[in-house]
Design a protein around this motif. Structure first.
Motif, mmCIF file in Angstrom:
data_model
loop_
_atom_site.group_PDB
_atom_site.id
_atom_site.type_symbol
_atom_site.label_atom_id
_atom_site.label_comp_id
_atom_site.label_asym_id
_atom_site.label_seq_id
_atom_site.Cartn_x
_atom_site.Cartn_y
_atom_site.Cartn_z
ATOM 1 N N SER A 19 0.872 -1.198 -0.079
ATOM 2 C CA SER A 19 0.044 -0.017 -0.189
ATOM 3 C C SER A 19 0.829 1.344 -0.006
ATOM 4 O O SER A 19 0.330 2.172 -0.320
ATOM 5 C CB SER A 19 -0.995 -0.127 1.195
ATOM 6 O OG SER A 19 -0.156 -0.039 2.627
ATOM 7 N N HIS A 20 2.186 1.051 0.456
ATOM 8 C CA HIS A 20 2.891 2.162 0.429
ATOM 9 C C HIS A 20 3.678 2.353 -0.670
ATOM 10 O O HIS A 20 4.869 1.671 -0.686
ATOM 11 C CB HIS A 20 3.934 2.218 1.914
ATOM 12 C CG HIS A 20 4.721 3.272 2.208
ATOM 13 N ND1 HIS A 20 4.244 4.656 2.786
ATOM 14 C CD2 HIS A 20 6.005 3.764 1.578
ATOM 15 C CE1 HIS A 20 5.126 5.155 2.638
ATOM 16 N NE2 HIS A 20 6.253 4.843 2.283
ATOM 17 N N ARG A 21 3.477 3.130 -1.744
ATOM 18 C CA ARG A 21 4.360 3.136 -3.007
ATOM 19 C C ARG A 21 4.183 4.376 -3.874
ATOM 20 O O ARG A 21 2.989 5.025 -3.538
ATOM 21 C CB ARG A 21 3.742 1.725 -3.728
ATOM 22 C CG ARG A 21 2.423 1.886 -4.378
ATOM 23 C CD ARG A 21 2.040 0.778 -4.925
ATOM 24 N NE ARG A 21 3.015 0.727 -6.373
ATOM 25 C CZ ARG A 21 2.588 -0.069 -7.253
ATOM 26 N NH1 ARG A 21 1.825 -0.805 -7.186
ATOM 27 N NH2 ARG A 21 3.356 0.003 -8.459
ATOM 28 N N SER A 22 4.779 4.705 -4.768
ATOM 29 C CA SER A 22 4.987 5.783 -5.479
ATOM 30 C C SER A 22 4.819 5.147 -6.914
ATOM 31 O O SER A 22 5.446 4.296 -7.250
ATOM 32 C CB SER A 22 6.144 6.606 -5.389
ATOM 33 O OG SER A 22 6.250 7.699 -6.595
ATOM 34 N N PHE A 23 4.182 6.061 -8.032
ATOM 35 C CA PHE A 23 4.122 5.540 -9.275
ATOM 36 C C PHE A 23 5.606 5.411 -9.955
ATOM 37 O O PHE A 23 5.830 4.760 -10.768
ATOM 38 C CB PHE A 23 3.539 6.493 -9.974
ATOM 39 C CG PHE A 23 4.180 7.964 -10.392
ATOM 40 C CD1 PHE A 23 4.798 8.108 -11.411
ATOM 41 C CD2 PHE A 23 3.832 8.947 -9.137
ATOM 42 C CE1 PHE A 23 5.313 9.384 -11.807
ATOM 43 C CE2 PHE A 23 4.544 10.007 -9.605
ATOM 44 C CZ PHE A 23 5.275 10.175 -10.714
ATOM 45 N N ILE A 24 6.477 6.098 -9.183
ATOM 46 C CA ILE A 24 8.153 6.175 -9.697
ATOM 47 C C ILE A 24 8.524 5.022 -9.657
ATOM 48 O O ILE A 24 9.232 4.234 -10.393
ATOM 49 C CB ILE A 24 8.976 7.345 -9.140
ATOM 50 C CG1 ILE A 24 8.269 8.544 -9.507
ATOM 51 C CG2 ILE A 24 10.232 6.991 -9.383
ATOM 52 C CD1 ILE A 24 8.964 9.805 -8.828
ATOM 53 N N MET A 59 21.198 2.741 -9.645
ATOM 54 C CA MET A 59 22.166 3.443 -8.621
ATOM 55 C C MET A 59 21.168 4.457 -7.967
ATOM 56 O O MET A 59 22.059 5.314 -7.298
ATOM 57 C CB MET A 59 23.418 3.661 -9.115
ATOM 58 C CG MET A 59 24.088 2.526 -9.424
ATOM 59 S SD MET A 59 23.903 0.975 -8.259
ATOM 60 C CE MET A 59 24.498 -0.453 -9.139
ATOM 61 N N GLU A 60 20.116 4.784 -8.190
ATOM 62 C CA GLU A 60 19.128 5.565 -7.395
ATOM 63 C C GLU A 60 17.850 5.024 -7.201
ATOM 64 O O GLU A 60 17.618 4.390 -8.088
ATOM 65 C CB GLU A 60 18.941 6.990 -8.252
ATOM 66 C CG GLU A 60 17.894 7.847 -7.760
ATOM 67 C CD GLU A 60 17.883 9.223 -8.363
ATOM 68 O OE1 GLU A 60 16.551 9.549 -8.606
ATOM 69 O OE2 GLU A 60 18.885 9.953 -8.754
ATOM 70 N N ILE A 61 17.195 5.181 -6.014
ATOM 71 C CA ILE A 61 16.082 4.597 -5.784
ATOM 72 C C ILE A 61 15.194 5.925 -5.360
ATOM 73 O O ILE A 61 15.488 6.645 -4.235
ATOM 74 C CB ILE A 61 15.771 3.787 -4.657
ATOM 75 C CG1 ILE A 61 16.791 2.527 -4.888
ATOM 76 C CG2 ILE A 61 14.552 3.413 -4.074
ATOM 77 C CD1 ILE A 61 16.642 1.394 -3.822
ATOM 78 N N ASN A 62 14.257 6.301 -6.604
ATOM 79 C CA ASN A 62 13.659 7.493 -6.062
ATOM 80 C C ASN A 62 12.145 7.236 -5.809
ATOM 81 O O ASN A 62 11.496 6.256 -6.445
ATOM 82 C CB ASN A 62 13.640 8.013 -7.691
ATOM 83 C CG ASN A 62 13.018 9.380 -7.530
ATOM 84 O OD1 ASN A 62 12.350 9.925 -6.710
ATOM 85 N ND2 ASN A 62 13.314 10.200 -8.734
ATOM 86 N N SER A 63 11.482 7.714 -4.784
ATOM 87 C CA SER A 63 10.424 7.533 -4.372
ATOM 88 C C SER A 63 10.192 6.366 -3.812
ATOM 89 O O SER A 63 9.172 5.688 -4.066
ATOM 90 C CB SER A 63 9.408 8.210 -5.204
ATOM 91 O OG SER A 63 9.389 9.615 -5.289
ATOM 92 N N GLY A 64 11.001 5.481 -3.212
ATOM 93 C CA GLY A 64 11.057 4.342 -2.819
ATOM 94 C C GLY A 64 12.099 3.872 -1.827
ATOM 95 O O GLY A 64 12.567 4.828 -1.068
ATOM 96 N N PRO A 65 12.098 2.592 -1.271
ATOM 97 C CA PRO A 65 11.872 1.586 -1.822
ATOM 98 C C PRO A 65 10.189 1.148 -1.469
ATOM 99 O O PRO A 65 9.815 1.659 -0.529
ATOM 100 C CB PRO A 65 12.791 0.290 -1.463
ATOM 101 C CG PRO A 65 13.203 0.805 -0.185
ATOM 102 C CD PRO A 65 13.427 2.285 -0.260
ATOM 103 N N LEU A 66 9.733 0.376 -2.043
ATOM 104 C CA LEU A 66 8.535 -0.482 -1.635
ATOM 105 C C LEU A 66 8.905 -1.279 -0.421
ATOM 106 O O LEU A 66 9.955 -1.907 -0.278
ATOM 107 C CB LEU A 66 8.004 -1.199 -2.582
ATOM 108 C CG LEU A 66 7.725 -0.680 -4.058
ATOM 109 C CD1 LEU A 66 7.185 -1.410 -5.142
ATOM 110 C CD2 LEU A 66 6.893 0.634 -4.126
#
Length: 129
Positions: A19-24, A59-66
């Protein structure tokens, strides 16, 4: 517990359960990044053959991780540092999707600072920018 590379299908299947996630953090964003010339790998922190944390990595996690459980983030971030080194990353950037603090429309805090998110990363040797 292990950090492992997973398929796009496995990532999508796991992403559909949280449930905790970004579209990115989606297969569609991975497709877009690849079209822009990025190399995308899907990784997951597994415990007893169950995914606990996953992130699309260039090498980048953007709006995450899940993640399912916040407690799994610390071992995931620790293993991620080794993964980045093993794969020749010069810099690993993590831009979490967690809320540090909320404010009202006048700029007044409406919640306490959630320092534990940054503390976890700093305690593992990550730097805040």
């Amino acid at each position: 517990m292990t950090l492992t590379t997973i398929s796009k299908e496995e990532f999508t299947s796991f992403a559909n359960t949280v449930s905790h996630r970004s579209f990115i953090q989606s297969a569609e964003m991975a497709d877009l990044l690849e079209k822009r010339g990025n190399t995308v790998q899907f990784i997951a922190w597994k415990q007893e053959d169950q995914f606990q944390v996953a992130g699309g990595l260039h090498m980048e996690i953007n709006s995450g991780p899940l993640y399912q459980e916040e407690a799994m983030l610390e071992p995931f971030y620790a293993a991620l540092k080794d993964y980045a080194k093993e794969n020749g990353a010069i810099e690993l950037v993590i831009k979490p999707y967690d809320t540090y603090q909320t404010f009202d429309s006048d700029g007044n805090p409406t919640s306490e600072e959630q320092t534990h998110f940054m503390d976890t990363l700093k305690n593992l040797g990550y730097q805040h920018d």
